[in-house]
Design a protein around this motif. Structure first.
Motif, short mmCIF file in Angstrom:
data_model
loop_
_atom_site.label_atom_id
_atom_site.label_comp_id
_atom_site.label_asym_id
_atom_site.label_seq_id
_atom_site.Cartn_x
_atom_site.Cartn_y
_atom_site.Cartn_z
N SER A 21 -23.61 -5.46 -16.97
CA SER A 21 -23.94 -4.19 -16.33
C SER A 21 -24.35 -3.14 -17.34
O SER A 21 -25.22 -2.32 -17.08
N ALA A 22 -23.78 -3.18 -18.54
CA ALA A 22 -24.16 -2.21 -19.57
C ALA A 22 -25.60 -2.46 -20.02
O ALA A 22 -26.37 -1.54 -20.22
N ARG A 23 -25.96 -3.74 -20.16
CA ARG A 23 -27.31 -4.08 -20.57
C ARG A 23 -28.31 -3.67 -19.50
O ARG A 23 -29.35 -3.08 -19.79
N ALA A 24 -28.01 -3.97 -18.26
CA ALA A 24 -28.92 -3.61 -17.17
C ALA A 24 -29.00 -2.11 -16.99
O ALA A 24 -30.06 -1.57 -16.69
N ALA A 25 -27.88 -1.40 -17.17
CA ALA A 25 -27.89 0.05 -17.00
C ALA A 25 -28.69 0.74 -18.09
O ALA A 25 -29.21 1.83 -17.89
N ALA A 26 -28.79 0.09 -19.23
CA ALA A 26 -29.51 0.70 -20.34
C ALA A 26 -31.02 0.58 -20.17
O ALA A 26 -31.77 1.25 -20.87
N THR A 27 -31.48 -0.28 -19.26
CA THR A 27 -32.92 -0.45 -19.10
C THR A 27 -33.46 0.47 -18.02
O THR A 27 -32.85 0.65 -16.97
N MET A 28 -34.58 1.04 -18.33
CA MET A 28 -35.32 1.87 -17.38
C MET A 28 -36.78 1.46 -17.52
O MET A 28 -37.50 2.03 -18.33
N PRO A 29 -37.22 0.45 -16.79
CA PRO A 29 -38.62 0.04 -16.93
C PRO A 29 -39.54 1.20 -16.61
O PRO A 29 -39.30 1.97 -15.68
N MET A 30 -40.59 1.35 -17.41
CA MET A 30 -41.50 2.47 -17.18
C MET A 30 -42.93 2.11 -17.50
O MET A 30 -43.18 1.19 -18.27
N ASP A 31 -43.83 2.86 -16.90
CA ASP A 31 -45.26 2.81 -17.20
C ASP A 31 -45.65 4.21 -17.67
O ASP A 31 -45.17 5.21 -17.11
N PHE A 32 -46.53 4.27 -18.66
CA PHE A 32 -46.96 5.56 -19.20
C PHE A 32 -48.46 5.48 -19.44
O PHE A 32 -48.93 4.57 -20.11
N PHE A 33 -49.22 6.41 -18.86
CA PHE A 33 -50.67 6.37 -19.00
C PHE A 33 -51.25 7.78 -18.88
O PHE A 33 -50.56 8.71 -18.48
N ARG A 34 -52.51 7.90 -19.23
CA ARG A 34 -53.23 9.17 -19.08
C ARG A 34 -54.25 9.01 -17.98
O ARG A 34 -54.98 8.02 -17.94
N SER A 35 -54.29 9.99 -17.09
CA SER A 35 -55.24 10.01 -16.01
C SER A 35 -55.88 11.40 -15.98
O SER A 35 -55.23 12.37 -15.60
N GLY A 36 -57.12 11.48 -16.44
CA GLY A 36 -57.80 12.78 -16.49
C GLY A 36 -57.11 13.71 -17.47
O GLY A 36 -56.91 13.37 -18.63
N ASP A 37 -56.69 14.87 -16.97
CA ASP A 37 -56.05 15.85 -17.86
C ASP A 37 -54.53 15.88 -17.69
O ASP A 37 -53.89 16.89 -17.92
N TYR A 39 -50.85 13.29 -18.32
CA TYR A 39 -50.14 12.07 -18.67
C TYR A 39 -49.18 11.79 -17.52
O TYR A 39 -48.59 12.71 -16.96
N VAL A 40 -49.02 10.52 -17.16
CA VAL A 40 -48.16 10.15 -16.04
C VAL A 40 -47.14 9.11 -16.53
O VAL A 40 -47.51 8.15 -17.22
N THR A 112 -41.32 9.96 -11.10
CA THR A 112 -42.66 10.17 -11.62
C THR A 112 -42.73 11.52 -12.30
O THR A 112 -42.39 12.54 -11.70
N LEU A 113 -43.16 11.52 -13.55
CA LEU A 113 -43.39 12.74 -14.30
C LEU A 113 -44.88 12.88 -14.52
O LEU A 113 -45.54 11.94 -14.93
N SER A 114 -45.39 14.07 -14.25
CA SER A 114 -46.78 14.39 -14.53
C SER A 114 -46.78 15.50 -15.57
O SER A 114 -46.23 16.57 -15.34
N ILE A 115 -47.38 15.20 -16.73
CA ILE A 115 -47.36 16.13 -17.85
C ILE A 115 -48.80 16.51 -18.18
O ILE A 115 -49.59 15.65 -18.60
N PRO A 116 -49.17 17.78 -18.00
CA PRO A 116 -50.56 18.17 -18.31
C PRO A 116 -50.86 18.05 -19.80
O PRO A 116 -49.99 18.22 -20.65
N VAL A 117 -52.12 17.76 -20.09
CA VAL A 117 -52.60 17.81 -21.47
C VAL A 117 -52.61 19.28 -21.88
O VAL A 117 -53.05 20.14 -21.11
N SER A 118 -52.10 19.59 -23.06
CA SER A 118 -52.07 20.98 -23.51
C SER A 118 -53.49 21.48 -23.74
O SER A 118 -54.40 20.70 -24.02
#
Length: 150
Positions: A21-37, A39-40, A112-118
């Motif tokens: 359970s500690a190993r599984a709790a430590a994982t947070m699968p994620m995708d990170f990409f840029r779409s237009g202006d 970052y998602v 989901t986090l949406s982060i604008p390009v500065s």
């Protein structure tokens, strides 16, 4: 017929209880990409209570937290693969993101986090000045009167 003792089965069960359970709790699968202006970032947090989700930014470090509580307490477990406990992940992000303008939503087990390009990181066109002739540099010399002899 006698039941056969398998020490490896017990060891596997103990290791799974201690670290599974500690190993599984430590994982947070994620995708990170840029779409237009923007970052998602999509982070899988299935079963996490939305009230426990915390997104924090300090300098260039993004910290994500969440917690999944055990559903059943007074039961005898036969198989327990779904991790409970706290999820924490820290990500150091590069320059070029407007971290003061993050938009966060949680739906269907996905944060989901949406982060604008500065503004500084956005491409911009630099206008080149041109003309028919080169600019002229002029110099003006002022003469001051010399003091008269006494």
């Amino acid at each position: 017929m006698a039941t056969r003792y398998d020490p490896f089965q017990d060891m596997d069960r103990l290791v799974g209880e201690m670290f599974g359970s500690a190993r599984a709790a430590a994982t947070m699968p994620m995708d990170f990409f840029r779409s237009g202006d923007h970052y998602v970032l999509h982070v899988d947090l299935p079963g996490v209570d939305p009230g426990t989700i915390d997104v924090n930014v300090e300098d260039r470090t993004l910290t994500l937290r969440g917690e999944r509580s055990a559903v059943e307490h007074d039961v005898q477990w036969y198989l327990r693969e779904r991790a409970t406990g706290s999820y924490v992940r820290q990500i150091t992000v590069g320059r070029g993101m407007a971290l003061d303008k993050i938009d966060a939503t949680y739906s269907d087990g996905v944060l989901t986090l949406s982060i604008p390009v500065s503004e500084d990181a956005k491409p911009r066109k630099i206008e080149v000045q041109h003309g028919g002739r080169a600019p002229t540099i002029t110099q003006t010399v002022e003469h001051t009167a010399e003091p008269s002899p006494r």
